[in-house]
Scaffold this motif. Sequence first.
Motif, PDB file in Angstrom:
ATOM      1  N   THR A 180      -1.155  -7.197   3.924  1.00 36.23           N
ATOM      2  CA  THR A 180      -1.209  -7.142   2.460  1.00 36.23           C
ATOM      3  C   THR A 180      -0.202  -8.116   1.851  1.00 36.23           C
ATOM      4  O   THR A 180      -0.466  -8.715   0.817  1.00 36.23           O
ATOM      5  CB  THR A 180      -0.919  -5.729   1.939  1.00 36.23           C
ATOM      6  OG1 THR A 180       0.238  -5.226   2.595  1.00 36.23           O
ATOM      7  CG2 THR A 180      -2.083  -4.808   2.196  1.00 36.23           C
TER       8      THR A 180
ATOM      9  N   PRO B 222       0.834  -1.202   0.000  1.00 35.94           N
ATOM     10  CA  PRO B 222       0.000   0.000   0.000  1.00 35.94           C
ATOM     11  C   PRO B 222       0.872   1.258   0.000  1.00 35.94           C
ATOM     12  O   PRO B 222       1.956   1.270   0.592  1.00 35.94           O
ATOM     13  CB  PRO B 222      -0.785  -0.108   1.304  1.00 35.94           C
ATOM     14  CG  PRO B 222      -0.684  -1.512   1.726  1.00 35.94           C
ATOM     15  CD  PRO B 222       0.606  -2.029   1.189  1.00 35.94           C
TER      16      PRO B 222
ATOM     17  N   THR C  58     -11.059  -1.807   8.778  1.00 34.66           N
ATOM     18  CA  THR C  58     -10.343  -2.194   7.551  1.00 34.66           C
ATOM     19  C   THR C  58     -10.969  -3.437   6.935  1.00 34.66           C
ATOM     20  O   THR C  58     -11.268  -3.478   5.735  1.00 34.66           O
ATOM     21  CB  THR C  58      -8.860  -2.482   7.872  1.00 34.66           C
ATOM     22  OG1 THR C  58      -8.307  -1.355   8.533  1.00 34.66           O
ATOM     23  CG2 THR C  58      -8.076  -2.752   6.608  1.00 34.66           C
TER      24      THR C  58
ATOM     25  N   ALA D  93      -4.716   2.359   7.227  1.00 30.05           N
ATOM     26  CA  ALA D  93      -4.086   3.337   6.345  1.00 30.05           C
ATOM     27  C   ALA D  93      -4.569   4.745   6.653  1.00 30.05           C
ATOM     28  O   ALA D  93      -3.776   5.689   6.722  1.00 30.05           O
ATOM     29  CB  ALA D  93      -4.378   2.971   4.891  1.00 30.05           C
TER      30      ALA D  93
ATOM     31  N   VAL E  62       2.134   2.464   3.281  1.00 33.16           N
ATOM     32  CA  VAL E  62       3.249   1.707   3.870  1.00 33.16           C
ATOM     33  C   VAL E  62       4.562   2.139   3.236  1.00 33.16           C
ATOM     34  O   VAL E  62       5.581   2.330   3.929  1.00 33.16           O
ATOM     35  CB  VAL E  62       3.025   0.190   3.694  1.00 33.16           C
ATOM     36  CG1 VAL E  62       4.266  -0.582   4.109  1.00 33.16           C
ATOM     37  CG2 VAL E  62       1.837  -0.260   4.510  1.00 33.16           C
TER      38      VAL E  62
ATOM     39  N   ARG F   4      -5.563  -4.202  -2.520  1.00 33.17           N
ATOM     40  CA  ARG F   4      -5.714  -2.778  -2.789  1.00 33.17           C
ATOM     41  C   ARG F   4      -6.663  -2.126  -1.783  1.00 33.17           C
ATOM     42  O   ARG F   4      -6.406  -1.055  -1.252  1.00 33.17           O
ATOM     43  CB  ARG F   4      -6.289  -2.552  -4.194  1.00 33.17           C
ATOM     44  CG  ARG F   4      -5.354  -2.864  -5.304  1.00 33.17           C
ATOM     45  CD  ARG F   4      -4.486  -1.658  -5.624  1.00 33.17           C
ATOM     46  NE  ARG F   4      -3.386  -2.057  -6.476  1.00 33.17           N
ATOM     47  CZ  ARG F   4      -3.458  -2.085  -7.803  1.00 33.17           C
ATOM     48  NH1 ARG F   4      -4.566  -1.707  -8.392  1.00 33.17           N
ATOM     49  NH2 ARG F   4      -2.435  -2.470  -8.515  1.00 33.17           N
TER      50      ARG F   4
ATOM     51  N   GLY G 168       1.276   0.402  10.681  1.00 34.93           N
ATOM     52  CA  GLY G 168       1.698   0.219   9.290  1.00 34.93           C
ATOM     53  C   GLY G 168       2.315  -1.154   9.074  1.00 34.93           C
ATOM     54  O   GLY G 168       2.099  -1.788   8.039  1.00 34.93           O
TER      55      GLY G 168
ATOM     56  N   LEU H 277      -0.380  -3.653   8.725  1.00 37.99           N
ATOM     57  CA  LEU H 277      -0.970  -3.534   7.389  1.00 37.99           C
ATOM     58  C   LEU H 277      -0.062  -4.175   6.344  1.00 37.99           C
ATOM     59  O   LEU H 277      -0.524  -4.877   5.433  1.00 37.99           O
ATOM     60  CB  LEU H 277      -1.201  -2.048   7.068  1.00 37.99           C
ATOM     61  CG  LEU H 277      -1.764  -1.738   5.692  1.00 37.99           C
ATOM     62  CD1 LEU H 277      -3.125  -2.395   5.499  1.00 37.99           C
ATOM     63  CD2 LEU H 277      -1.889  -0.228   5.489  1.00 37.99           C
ATOM     64  N   PHE H 278       1.250  -3.934   6.487  1.00 36.65           N
ATOM     65  CA  PHE H 278       2.210  -4.500   5.533  1.00 36.65           C
ATOM     66  C   PHE H 278       2.163  -6.020   5.549  1.00 36.65           C
ATOM     67  O   PHE H 278       2.069  -6.673   4.506  1.00 36.65           O
ATOM     68  CB  PHE H 278       3.620  -3.997   5.877  1.00 36.65           C
ATOM     69  CG  PHE H 278       4.706  -4.586   5.034  1.00 36.65           C
ATOM     70  CD1 PHE H 278       4.714  -4.404   3.662  1.00 36.65           C
ATOM     71  CD2 PHE H 278       5.719  -5.324   5.613  1.00 36.65           C
ATOM     72  CE1 PHE H 278       5.715  -4.944   2.882  1.00 36.65           C
ATOM     73  CE2 PHE H 278       6.731  -5.871   4.829  1.00 36.65           C
ATOM     74  CZ  PHE H 278       6.717  -5.683   3.462  1.00 36.65           C
TER      75      PHE H 278
ATOM     76  N   GLY I  49      -5.291  -1.544   1.669  1.00 33.45           N
ATOM     77  CA  GLY I  49      -4.284  -0.503   1.801  1.00 33.45           C
ATOM     78  C   GLY I  49      -4.735   0.867   1.343  1.00 33.45           C
ATOM     79  O   GLY I  49      -3.983   1.827   1.461  1.00 33.45           O
TER      80      GLY I  49
ATOM     81  N   THR J  27      -5.889   4.455   1.135  1.00 27.89           N
ATOM     82  CA  THR J  27      -5.713   5.429   2.200  1.00 27.89           C
ATOM     83  C   THR J  27      -6.665   6.605   2.119  1.00 27.89           C
ATOM     84  O   THR J  27      -7.580   6.768   2.916  1.00 27.89           O
ATOM     85  CB  THR J  27      -4.273   5.980   2.168  1.00 27.89           C
ATOM     86  OG1 THR J  27      -3.383   4.891   2.110  1.00 27.89           O
ATOM     87  CG2 THR J  27      -4.000   6.819   3.393  1.00 27.89           C
TER      88      THR J  27
END
Lengths: 258, 304, 324
Positions: C305, B136, C86, C275, B139, C244, C298, C301-302, C247, C249
């Motif tokens: 994904t 993303p 999310t 995000a 990130v 997508r 973050g 999230l990383f 993530g 934002t």
Amino acid sequence: MAKRFDIKDLNIYYGKFHAVNSVNLAVPPRNVTAFIGPSGCGKSTVLRSLNRMHEVIPGARVEGKVLLDGEDIYASNVDPVEVRRTIGMVFQRPNPFPTMSIRDNVVAGLRLAGVKNKKHLDEVAERSLRGANLWNEVKDRLDRPGGGLSGGQQQRLCIARAIAVQPDVLLMDEPCSALDPISTLAIEDLITELKKEYTIVIVTHNMQQAARVSDQTAFFNLLGVGQPGQLIEVDDTEKIFSNPGQKATEDYISGRFG
Amino acid sequence: MTATLTDPNRPAQAPAFQKISPARQFKNYLAMTLMGLAFLVAVVPLVWLLFTVVSNGYSALVNGDWWSKSLKGVLPEQFAGGVYHALYGSIMQALVCALIAVPIGILTAVYLVEYGNNGRFARLTTFMVDILSGVPSIVAALFVFALWVTTFGFETSAFAVSLALVLLMLPVVVRSTEEMLRLVPDELREASYALGVPKWKTIVKIVLPTALSGIVTGVMLATARVMGETAPVLVLVGYSRSINFDIFGGNMASLPLLIYNELLNPEEAGQLRVWGAALTLILLIMFFNLVATVISRFSAIKTK
Amino acid sequence: MAEEVTGSSPPAKSNGRRRGDGVFRSMTTGSSLVIVVSIGLIGLFLLIQAVPSLNANNINFFTSPEWATGEVGNLRFGIRDLLVVTVLSSLLALAIAMPLAMGIALFLTHYLQPKLARPFAYVIDLLAAVPSIVFGLWGAKVLGPALEPVATFLNENLAWVPLFSDGNVSLSGGGNIFTAGIVLSIMILPIITAVSREVFRQTPVMQIEGALALGATRWEMIRTTVLPFGRSGYIAGSMLGLGRALGETVAVLIILRSATSSSTFSFFDGGYTFASKIASAAPEFSEPLSTGAYIAAGLVLFVFTFAVNALARYVAGRGKAKAS
């Protein structure tokens, strides 16, 4: 400048597969040698091993010796790039560089080797195109893309490109198989002229062609499925086509198989 | 099909063609209708959105100042100024990003196609490119923040934004270039080798020029994509209402950042600026996409 | 002689003239290395900078809905609500986009004539060209208010379904997960469609003709040949879309209204995704410990994904293996 080839006990492998078994052959200079034989018999493979083009295929390797005027092209200090500069090749399908004009195509080998002198390049372009019997047809459109020519013209362009670097030997891998009869004739005439200066080895499926253009013919065959290809016999073309030494050769030539 | 042997009214002769049962026919038509509808459903928001943006924003764009002035000294409620400063920022950040990402991306694609030979490292690279394309943007921005600002101690700047955009652009460039290189016929490589041209020259002088238009198309599309990214600019550079040419220092506006900041402005003039900037951004991206389409139309790889 | 050969290449001998080859090869390998290493660095740097904050955290990072990072001496942050918002918005987006994308992809590949399919496909691709901030703008200012009656209707009539029960923000204006999910679905539609289109188009002609020659209707042909063939590609494309959505934002940041109470697991909640939470706080990234809290978010999230994309790749790879 034409040189002689001596192939000694050449074996070719693709990975574990033994593709060609123990070929021994001498190719005299200023002479056309034709390779004939059924599909898959290894004749193209042998041809490509003569300027180390088979190394393009992953897993391909060669055992034995290929001597060009006594020097082994597989010696460890020999660079395959130098081998290919000395031994030119023309492919089955004409493959001019699509991004280049006719003139640039012809002198591509020189320019990529760093030759910059424009006058010299122009001279080479003209000489090579004349040598390939193409000059009169393209002299007014040298700056047009090479892709705009007919198939036969493209193939002659590729021959011009190959002789522009002044090789000692020309290898031709079924150069007429994608061409119509008239273009084929033009190429065959050209081969007859080129042999005054070059040693030529040509692979062909067309036996009449072999009979027309070559001085010496080598017949390759498969002994069975999964077996390596073999060189069955090699002799003067006249002898091969009139009185071959092997039964298999006679069968193939007379159209009984293959 | 419906006529059975026992049917007394069956025709003397079977019909020439067997009829499809109504249920099957109905299902067939239903499926077709639903699929057509799905397409229409997708078109509705597109048209609606574009209409909204154009109708709300076009009046801002017709003013000459819009393209040639910044918002320096313009009051929130004032109908004045323009997005010159943000346009510069958007284009500059994307260009700097492309300057870094394009060479790395193309070289990586060359590695994958010409050298990698589908070995272990090539497969790892392909995997990482896939993963990178899924990272993303926020990130990527956080990572650059952690690296560039916290660790190296640089200030936030347009260049930091470009660095984050590089991470987003790289996978697109690698993928499209890779695809184009694979389209270059092997015969051309062989022809070049057979002339005694070394491999690297074959790649640089024959393979890459042949694939050039496709590569340029991919680069243009990738550039268009990163121009619309907002998350990196939110994290990595402050907003400025006036022009700043220095990519290594100070605040710098860009179209997304301008939109985001003017959103907080409740005045009518602010709203006009928001929609105007949105329209400008769409036009900018469309322009790059259009150029890409034209280039690819011009010269696809000819294999003959 | 006859050493190992790489790619479609003659082997490079290491005598003087081949230095160009060596240099160029190293350049390309180096570039690949940059990509591989940068992925590793992303994970590493986020981890390094998140750990001190996680150590200083006074509440459970995974289960707490609280987020207070203002006081460095008393950090209290948990990602429960970020996770809920999310996941809810992304799944809603996926639920809407998946059937639509399949319909569109089939329509483009097996119903429209090729001549028409090109411009029609271009229209869908146009959706991908719209920047996310414009989607957010449109979602917050136009679509959200327009959806308000729909949301009210669902809330009034289906309140017994937890997903449609009262949320933690007012329905007016539509600043809720419902709107965000719909906008996200439009945003991920192009990628799912593009991937599906590609695999549906590659259905072997022999299979298609085989089905048609048996007297199958077009739909029956699709069901028996195209769908089984393209299923793994379609799923992989959907996973990419999910990545997508997870993530995304700024669109979500603009659309979702912030909530004062914690999440109720309803589509009519407001709040933040991972995000949007990070982006909302970006201007105040100055104190390392509180910034670290966002970096921790973050990192989650990383990883999230990464997992989704790796899964997509795995599914696609398996499909390819099966097809060949």
